[in-house]
Motif scaffolding. Structure first.
Motif, PDB file in Angstrom:
ATOM      1  N   LEU A  81       6.992 -12.928  -1.577  1.00 43.17           N
ATOM      2  CA  LEU A  81       6.920 -13.354  -3.035  1.00 43.17           C
ATOM      3  C   LEU A  81       6.927 -11.817  -3.991  1.00 43.17           C
ATOM      4  O   LEU A  81       6.247 -11.013  -3.973  1.00 43.17           O
ATOM      5  CB  LEU A  81       5.272 -13.519  -3.017  1.00 43.17           C
ATOM      6  N   GLN A  82       7.964 -12.026  -4.753  1.00 42.24           N
ATOM      7  CA  GLN A  82       8.064 -10.802  -5.738  1.00 42.24           C
ATOM      8  C   GLN A  82       7.505 -11.422  -7.109  1.00 42.24           C
ATOM      9  O   GLN A  82       7.557 -12.461  -7.645  1.00 42.24           O
ATOM     10  CB  GLN A  82       9.650 -10.705  -6.151  1.00 42.24           C
ATOM     11  N   MET A  83       6.514 -10.462  -7.432  1.00 46.01           N
ATOM     12  CA  MET A  83       5.459 -10.780  -8.820  1.00 46.01           C
ATOM     13  C   MET A  83       6.045  -9.555  -9.639  1.00 46.01           C
ATOM     14  O   MET A  83       5.727  -8.654  -9.664  1.00 46.01           O
ATOM     15  CB  MET A  83       4.207 -10.731  -8.023  1.00 46.01           C
ATOM     16  N   ASN A  84       6.479 -10.290 -10.906  1.00 44.12           N
ATOM     17  CA  ASN A  84       6.726  -9.492 -11.935  1.00 44.12           C
ATOM     18  C   ASN A  84       5.657  -9.798 -13.349  1.00 44.12           C
ATOM     19  O   ASN A  84       5.209 -10.983 -13.195  1.00 44.12           O
ATOM     20  CB  ASN A  84       8.287  -9.611 -12.350  1.00 44.12           C
ATOM     21  N   SER A  85       5.591  -9.083 -14.304  1.00 43.66           N
ATOM     22  CA  SER A  85       4.906  -9.235 -15.293  1.00 43.66           C
ATOM     23  C   SER A  85       3.592  -9.648 -15.057  1.00 43.66           C
ATOM     24  O   SER A  85       3.241 -10.828 -15.511  1.00 43.66           O
ATOM     25  CB  SER A  85       5.679 -10.588 -16.007  1.00 43.66           C
ATOM     26  N   LEU A  86       2.721  -8.722 -14.082  1.00 37.62           N
ATOM     27  CA  LEU A  86       1.715  -9.224 -13.575  1.00 37.62           C
ATOM     28  C   LEU A  86       0.633  -9.342 -14.871  1.00 37.62           C
ATOM     29  O   LEU A  86       0.551  -8.628 -15.650  1.00 37.62           O
ATOM     30  CB  LEU A  86       1.321  -8.213 -12.531  1.00 37.62           C
ATOM     31  N   LYS A  87      -0.423 -10.296 -14.660  1.00 42.88           N
ATOM     32  CA  LYS A  87      -1.574 -10.364 -15.570  1.00 42.88           C
ATOM     33  C   LYS A  87      -2.726 -10.265 -14.950  1.00 42.88           C
ATOM     34  O   LYS A  87      -2.747 -10.432 -13.543  1.00 42.88           O
ATOM     35  CB  LYS A  87      -1.420 -11.785 -16.096  1.00 42.88           C
ATOM     36  N   PRO A  88      -3.981  -9.891 -15.701  1.00 41.80           N
ATOM     37  CA  PRO A  88      -5.010  -9.828 -14.952  1.00 41.80           C
ATOM     38  C   PRO A  88      -5.545 -11.074 -14.237  1.00 41.80           C
ATOM     39  O   PRO A  88      -6.145 -10.726 -13.183  1.00 41.80           O
ATOM     40  CB  PRO A  88      -5.867  -9.678 -16.184  1.00 41.80           C
ATOM     41  N   GLU A  89      -5.142 -12.115 -14.667  1.00 40.91           N
ATOM     42  CA  GLU A  89      -5.426 -13.302 -13.879  1.00 40.91           C
ATOM     43  C   GLU A  89      -5.002 -13.651 -12.614  1.00 40.91           C
ATOM     44  O   GLU A  89      -5.150 -14.516 -11.808  1.00 40.91           O
ATOM     45  CB  GLU A  89      -5.463 -14.568 -14.851  1.00 40.91           C
ATOM     46  N   ASP A  90      -3.693 -12.633 -12.140  1.00 39.60           N
ATOM     47  CA  ASP A  90      -3.176 -12.744 -10.997  1.00 39.60           C
ATOM     48  C   ASP A  90      -3.949 -11.981  -9.852  1.00 39.60           C
ATOM     49  O   ASP A  90      -3.508 -12.036  -8.637  1.00 39.60           O
ATOM     50  CB  ASP A  90      -1.796 -12.122 -11.169  1.00 39.60           C
ATOM     51  N   ALA A  91      -5.210 -11.239 -10.395  1.00 41.18           N
ATOM     52  CA  ALA A  91      -5.731 -10.879  -9.368  1.00 41.18           C
ATOM     53  C   ALA A  91      -6.434 -11.548  -8.358  1.00 41.18           C
ATOM     54  O   ALA A  91      -6.958 -12.570  -8.914  1.00 41.18           O
ATOM     55  CB  ALA A  91      -7.009  -9.705  -9.961  1.00 41.18           C
ATOM     56  N   ALA A  92      -6.378 -11.373  -6.959  1.00 40.47           N
ATOM     57  CA  ALA A  92      -6.745 -12.428  -5.893  1.00 40.47           C
ATOM     58  C   ALA A  92      -6.112 -12.050  -4.643  1.00 40.47           C
ATOM     59  O   ALA A  92      -5.518 -11.021  -4.436  1.00 40.47           O
ATOM     60  CB  ALA A  92      -5.987 -13.900  -6.240  1.00 40.47           C
ATOM     61  N   LYS A  93      -6.838 -12.557  -3.843  1.00 41.20           N
ATOM     62  CA  LYS A  93      -6.208 -12.719  -2.275  1.00 41.20           C
ATOM     63  C   LYS A  93      -5.085 -13.397  -2.074  1.00 41.20           C
ATOM     64  O   LYS A  93      -5.392 -14.742  -2.313  1.00 41.20           O
ATOM     65  CB  LYS A  93      -7.382 -12.544  -1.142  1.00 41.20           C
ATOM     66  N   TYR A  94      -3.965 -12.990  -1.621  1.00 40.69           N
ATOM     67  CA  TYR A  94      -2.820 -13.754  -1.549  1.00 40.69           C
ATOM     68  C   TYR A  94      -2.593 -13.954  -0.065  1.00 40.69           C
ATOM     69  O   TYR A  94      -2.667 -13.204   0.982  1.00 40.69           O
ATOM     70  CB  TYR A  94      -1.542 -13.037  -2.054  1.00 40.69           C
ATOM     71  N   TYR A  95      -2.372 -15.245   0.414  1.00 45.82           N
ATOM     72  CA  TYR A  95      -2.161 -15.701   1.683  1.00 45.82           C
ATOM     73  C   TYR A  95      -0.759 -16.359   1.891  1.00 45.82           C
ATOM     74  O   TYR A  95      -0.250 -17.166   0.952  1.00 45.82           O
ATOM     75  CB  TYR A  95      -3.247 -16.733   2.154  1.00 45.82           C
TER      76      TYR A  95
END
Length: 132
Positions: A81-95
């Motif tokens: 999972l390539q994650m770009n342009s991260l935002k504060p709301e992307d903070a989480a635990k990813y499964y």
């Protein structure tokens, strides 16, 4: 041993990038649909990016569309999972999770809450924090 192991989480700044990996062992991803799910503090787990290995089709939740990319390396038996342009709301635990293709209409149905109850395998998750 059959398992999914996520890695690549960590801290990133808003606007930054991270790449998550999900390595499968004990089974081949060729036979499974794959998905990335996330769960923020006090929130329910949600599907954000899913892929059908059978035809390579993908689905993205509106919250990550255009910023995140799910991909698969068959030789490594790994999903990314390539994650770009991260935002504060992307903070989480990813499964990451996997289930056989049968019973799924398309990649979008792989990402639904109902589908989550039918997963064969779940990883233990990797934490992503966003801070400036």
């Amino acid at each position: 041993q059959v398992q999914l192991v996520e890695s690549g989480g960590g801290s990133a700044q808003p606007g930054g990038s991270l790449r998550l990996s999900c390595a499968a062992s004990g089974f081949t991803l060729d036979d499974y649909a794959m998905g990335w799910f996330r769960q923020g503090p006090g929130e329910e787990r949600e599907g954000i990016a899913c892929m059908m290995s059978s035809d390579g089709s993908t689905y993205y939740d509106d919250s990550v569309k255009g910023r995140f990319t799910i991909s698969r390396d068959a030789t490594e038996n790994t999903v990314y999972l390539q994650m770009n342009s991260l935002k504060p709301e992307d903070a989480a635990k990813y499964y990451c999770a996997a289930r056989p293709h049968w019973g799924l209409t398309n990649s979008e149905t792989m990402c639904t809450r109902k589908s989550m109850y039918g997963m064969d395998y779940w990883g233990k998750g990797t934490l992503v924090t966003i801070s400036s």
